[in-house]
Enzyme design. Structure first.
Site, PDB file in Angstrom:
ATOM      1  N   PHE A 106      96.366 -51.418  46.703  1.00  0.00           N
ATOM      2  CA  PHE A 106      95.743 -51.254  48.025  1.00  0.00           C
ATOM      3  C   PHE A 106      94.281 -50.821  47.965  1.00  0.00           C
ATOM      4  CE2 PHE A 106     100.252 -49.804  48.257  1.00  0.00           C
ATOM      5  CZ  PHE A 106     100.762 -50.931  48.918  1.00  0.00           C
ATOM      6  N   HIS A 138     102.988 -45.778  46.922  1.00  0.00           N
ATOM      7  CA  HIS A 138     102.575 -44.703  47.832  1.00  0.00           C
ATOM      8  C   HIS A 138     101.639 -43.745  47.121  1.00  0.00           C
ATOM      9  CE1 HIS A 138     105.301 -41.839  45.833  1.00  0.00           C
ATOM     10  NE2 HIS A 138     106.175 -42.831  45.792  1.00  0.00           N
ATOM     11  N   ASN A 140     100.045 -40.561  45.355  1.00  0.00           N
ATOM     12  CA  ASN A 140     100.537 -39.571  44.381  1.00  0.00           C
ATOM     13  C   ASN A 140     101.701 -40.050  43.523  1.00  0.00           C
ATOM     14  OD1 ASN A 140      98.707 -37.383  44.752  1.00  0.00           O
ATOM     15  ND2 ASN A 140      99.728 -36.915  46.687  1.00  0.00           N
ATOM     16  N   GLY A 161      92.291 -49.370  39.575  1.00  0.00           N
ATOM     17  CA  GLY A 161      92.017 -49.013  40.960  1.00  0.00           C
ATOM     18  C   GLY A 161      90.660 -48.344  41.053  1.00  0.00           C
ATOM     19  N   GLY A 162      90.484 -47.503  42.042  1.00  0.00           N
ATOM     20  CA  GLY A 162      89.213 -46.819  42.232  1.00  0.00           C
ATOM     21  C   GLY A 162      89.246 -45.393  41.715  1.00  0.00           C
ATOM     22  N   ASP A 163      88.282 -44.591  42.179  1.00  0.00           N
ATOM     23  CA  ASP A 163      88.196 -43.199  41.754  1.00  0.00           C
ATOM     24  C   ASP A 163      89.412 -42.387  42.191  1.00  0.00           C
ATOM     25  OD1 ASP A 163      85.723 -43.503  40.480  1.00  0.00           O
ATOM     26  OD2 ASP A 163      84.628 -43.247  42.359  1.00  0.00           O
ATOM     27  N   THR A 207      83.816 -47.669  44.991  1.00  0.00           N
ATOM     28  CA  THR A 207      82.623 -47.069  44.380  1.00  0.00           C
ATOM     29  C   THR A 207      82.692 -47.084  42.854  1.00  0.00           C
ATOM     30  OG1 THR A 207      82.528 -45.578  46.282  1.00  0.00           O
ATOM     31  CG2 THR A 207      81.107 -45.059  44.431  1.00  0.00           C
ATOM     32  N   ARG A 270      89.739 -45.013  58.866  1.00  0.00           N
ATOM     33  CA  ARG A 270      90.213 -45.909  57.808  1.00  0.00           C
ATOM     34  C   ARG A 270      90.353 -47.348  58.292  1.00  0.00           C
ATOM     35  NH1 ARG A 270      91.917 -44.604  52.955  1.00  0.00           N
ATOM     36  NH2 ARG A 270      91.810 -42.436  52.314  1.00  0.00           N
ATOM     37  N   GLU A 470      88.255 -36.741  47.894  1.00  0.00           N
ATOM     38  CA  GLU A 470      89.358 -36.141  48.653  1.00  0.00           C
ATOM     39  C   GLU A 470      88.850 -34.920  49.413  1.00  0.00           C
ATOM     40  OE1 GLU A 470      92.462 -37.404  48.914  1.00  0.00           O
ATOM     41  OE2 GLU A 470      91.861 -39.078  47.626  1.00  0.00           O
TER      42      GLU A 470
END
Length: 503
Positions: A106, A138, A140, A161-163, A207, A270, A470
Site C-alpha cells: 500500500f 495491516h 505493525n 516499501g517506504g520509510d 520519500t 490521507r 509518525e
C-alpha cells in the site's frame, strides 16, 4: 528487468575490471547458435565461454546489473575459470543466503509488490538467495511478526516499501533483540544490544529518506545489488522516552513545530494521497506558529566532526569510525571513574520561542532536498545534529527553507542554531507551567487567541513530534543516541566515482 551485456573487448584500452566482491554470479555460456560479432571468435573451431554477472556503476550513485562474457579456446580452461571464480565467491561470507522479506503493498504509489517481483527477485534468484516473503495486510504486522517468529535462520531482513515500512522492521528487530537479551527498553539509560541481522531497504515509498541518505539514490535495483554483494553499514538509532516509557526509535528526523505540525495535519488528509504533504506544508508555513519551551542537551564531545564543517558522511567514513572509538574510550573512563559519568556532565540549556526544533541522525537527504536538513550529519558517529529555529519573520523562515534545496549554508542565519549532541531533552512551556501550578485558565485563553490569529507568530501551547514520519503527541521527551545500533545492507554514499565506461 535484465542485465546490460558486453563481451570482453579485444582492445586493451577498452578493457574493464570487475572486483570479485562485486560479482553477483558466474555461469557457463551456451555458445551454440550465438552470433559472434568479432571475426577472432568465428575462427575458433569450438569456442567456449563463461558469463560473469556483476555490478556496473551508473550516474548519480546508481548500480546496474551487467554481464561480461569471456571467451576461451579450450573447454578445460573455461571450466577452470568457472571453478576458481565460484570458489572465490563462496569465501565471501558476508553475503546473505536466506532472507526474510516484508512487502508493503500500500505504501507510496502502491508499487511495492511489482517493484520486488520485477527488479529484486530476479537478482536474488541469480545470486542463489532464498527468501521467505510476507506481504503485509495491516499496520505493525512486520513488527509483530519479528517478535513472534524464529529469526535465527535468516541472514537479514528486507523491507520493501517506504520509510514507514523500514521503521516497522527496525522497531521489530531492535525490540526482539532487547527482549532476547533481557534489556528493558523503557529505561531511558538502558544500554541497548545490537542485532546480528542486517536490514535491507528496497525503496517503494513516497520519500525514501533513509535509503537516499545511506545509498545516495532511491533506486530499487541499486539497493538489491547492495544486498546481494553483502554490504554492511552501521547506523545510529535514537530512543525517544517520556516518563520512563519508550515512545519510539528514530533514525532520520525528529521534528517539533514546523515538521511536527505538517505530519499531524497531513494525517487528517490521507484521502489526498501524496499531495497531502504539499498541502499541509503550505498550510503550516502560512500558519507560522511558534512554540515556547526549554531544550537541554549534552554536547557530543567524542565526535571528530561538526555540523558546519562541510564534510558529509561517505562510504568508509573516517568520522564515524574515529568517533565510535573515542566514544568507547570515553565510556571506559567513565566506567573506571576516570571521567565524569553522564549524569554530572556539562548539560547546556536553551530557552525560547521556536518555529522548529529538528534532531537529525543523518543528512535526511531526498530527491527534493539532495543535501538534506543537515548535510554534514553522520550515520554512525553516535550523535545527532540538533537544529533550533527561533521565532523569525515568515520571509526569513522561507529563506531558511529554500536553502534546503540549494548549495547554500542553511545554518547561516542569526535565528538558527545547530549543535552536535548525544542526548537532549525538551519540555514545552505549557507543560512547565502546568507542573508549576500556574493559572491554567488564562493560559488556555491565551493559546486560543493565538491559534485563532496564527499570523502573529504567538506561542501556541503545544506542537507534536514528527518521528520518522509518525506523530508523537508528548510535548516532553528525552532522547538518547545509541551509536551504531543497527546495520544495513549498504556501504554509505560513495565519493563521486565515474560511471563504468560501458554505460
Amino acid at each position: 528487468m535484465g542485465p546490460r551485456n558486453w563481451d570482453r573487448p579485444s582492445n586493451p584500452r577498452d578493457a574493464c575490471s570487475v572486483p570479485v566482491s562485486e560479482i553477483i554470479a558466474v555461469e557457463e555460456t551456451d555458445v551454440h547458435g550465438k552470433h559472434h560479432s568479432s571475426g577472432k571468435w568465428q575462427k575458433m573451431e569450438k569456442p567456449y565461454a563463461f558469463t560473469v554477472h556483476c555490478v556496473k556503476r551508473a550516474r548519480r550513485h546508481r548500480w546496474k546489473w551487467a554481464q561480461v562474457t569471456f571467451w576461451c579456446p579450450e573447454e578445460q580452461l573455461c571450466h577452470l575459470w568457472l571453478q576458481t571464480l565460484r570458489e572465490m565467491l563462496e569465501k565471501l561470507t558476508s553475503r546473505p543466503k536466506h532472507l526474510l522479506v516484508f512487502i508493503n503493498p500500500f505504501g507510496g504509489k502502491g508499487q511495492g509488490k511489482r517493484i520486488y517481483e520485477r527488479k529484486v527477485a530476479p537478482l536474488f534468484t541469480l545470486a542463489s538467495i532464498t527468501t521467505d516473503i510476507i506481504v503485509t495486510e495491516h499496520a505493525n504486522q512486520a513488527k509483530e511478526t519479528l517478535y513472534e517468529i524464529n529469526i535465527d535462520k535468516y541472514d537479514g531482513i528486507v523491507s520493501v516499501g517506504g520509510d514507514g515500512m523500514f521503521s516497522e522492521v527496525l522497531h521489530g528487530l531492535i525490540g526482539r533483540t532487547q527482549r532476547s537479551a533481557g534489556v528493558n527498553q523503557n529505561h531511558p539509560r538502558a544500554v541497548l544490544v545490537p542485532s546480528s541481522l542486517r536490514i535491507g531497504i528496497i525503496p517503494a515509498g513516497s520519500t525514501d529518506c533513509v535509503c537516499y541518505s545511506t545509498v545516495g539514490t532511491s533506486d530499487a535495483e541499486t539497493s538489491a545489488l547492495h544486498i546481494v554483494v553483502g554490504d554492511s553499514l552501521a547506523m545510529d538509532v535514537s530512543s525517544v522516552h517520556h516518563n520512563s516509557t519508550l515512545l519510539r526509535y528514530s533514525v532520520s528526523l525528529l521534528g517539533y513545530g514546523f515538521y511536527g505540525d505538517i505530519i499531524k495535519d497531513s494525517e487528517k488528509k490521507r484521502w489526498l494521497g501524496l499531495a497531502r504533504y504539499d498541502f499541509s506544508g503550505l498550510k503550516t508555513f502560512l500558519s507560522h506558529h511558534c512554540y515556547e519551551g526549554t531544550v537541554s542537551f549534552l554536547p557530543a564531545q567524542h565526535t571528530v566532526g561538526s555540523p558546519r564543517d562541510g564534510k558529509p558522511c561517505r562510504a568508509g567514513c573516517f568520522v564515524c569510525r574515529q568517533s565510535k572509538q573515542q566514544l568507547e574510550e570515553e565510556q571506559k573512563k567513565a566506567l573506571y571513574g576516570l571521567e565524569a559519568a553522564e549524569d554530572v556532565e556539562e548539560w547546556q540549556v536553551v530557552c525560547g520561542k521556536f518555529l522548529a526544533i529538528n534532531a537529525t541522525n543523518m543528512s535526511c537527504a531526498c530527491r527534493r532536498s539532495p543535501r538534506g536538513l543537515s548535510p554534514a550529519a553522520h550515520l554512525g558517529d553516535g550523535s545527532s545534529d540538533l537544529i533550533l529555529i527561533r521565532k523569525c519573520s515568515r520571509f526569513n523562515f522561507l529563506r531558511f527553507l529554500i536553502r534546503h534545496t540549494n548549495q547554500q549554508d542553511q545554518f547561516d542565519f542569526t535565528f538558527v542554531e545547530v549543535y552536535r549532541v548525544k542526548k537532549f531533552q525538551f519540555t514545552s512551556k505549557h507543560v512547565e507551567d502546568e507542573d508549576s501550578d500556574l493559572k491554567e485558565e488564562g493560559k488556555k485563553r491565551f493559546g486560543h487567541i493565538c491559534s485563532s490569529h496564527p499570523s502573529c507568530c504567538c506561542a501556541v501551547s503545544n506542537s507534536s513530534w514528527n518521528c520518522d514520519g509518525e506523530v508523537l503527541h508528548s510535548p516532553a521527551i528525552e532522547v538518547r543516541v545509541h551509536c551504531q545500533l543497527v546495520r544495513l545492507f549498504a556501504r554509505g554514499i560513495e565519493e563521486n566515482l565515474k560511471p563504468d565506461s560501458h554505460s
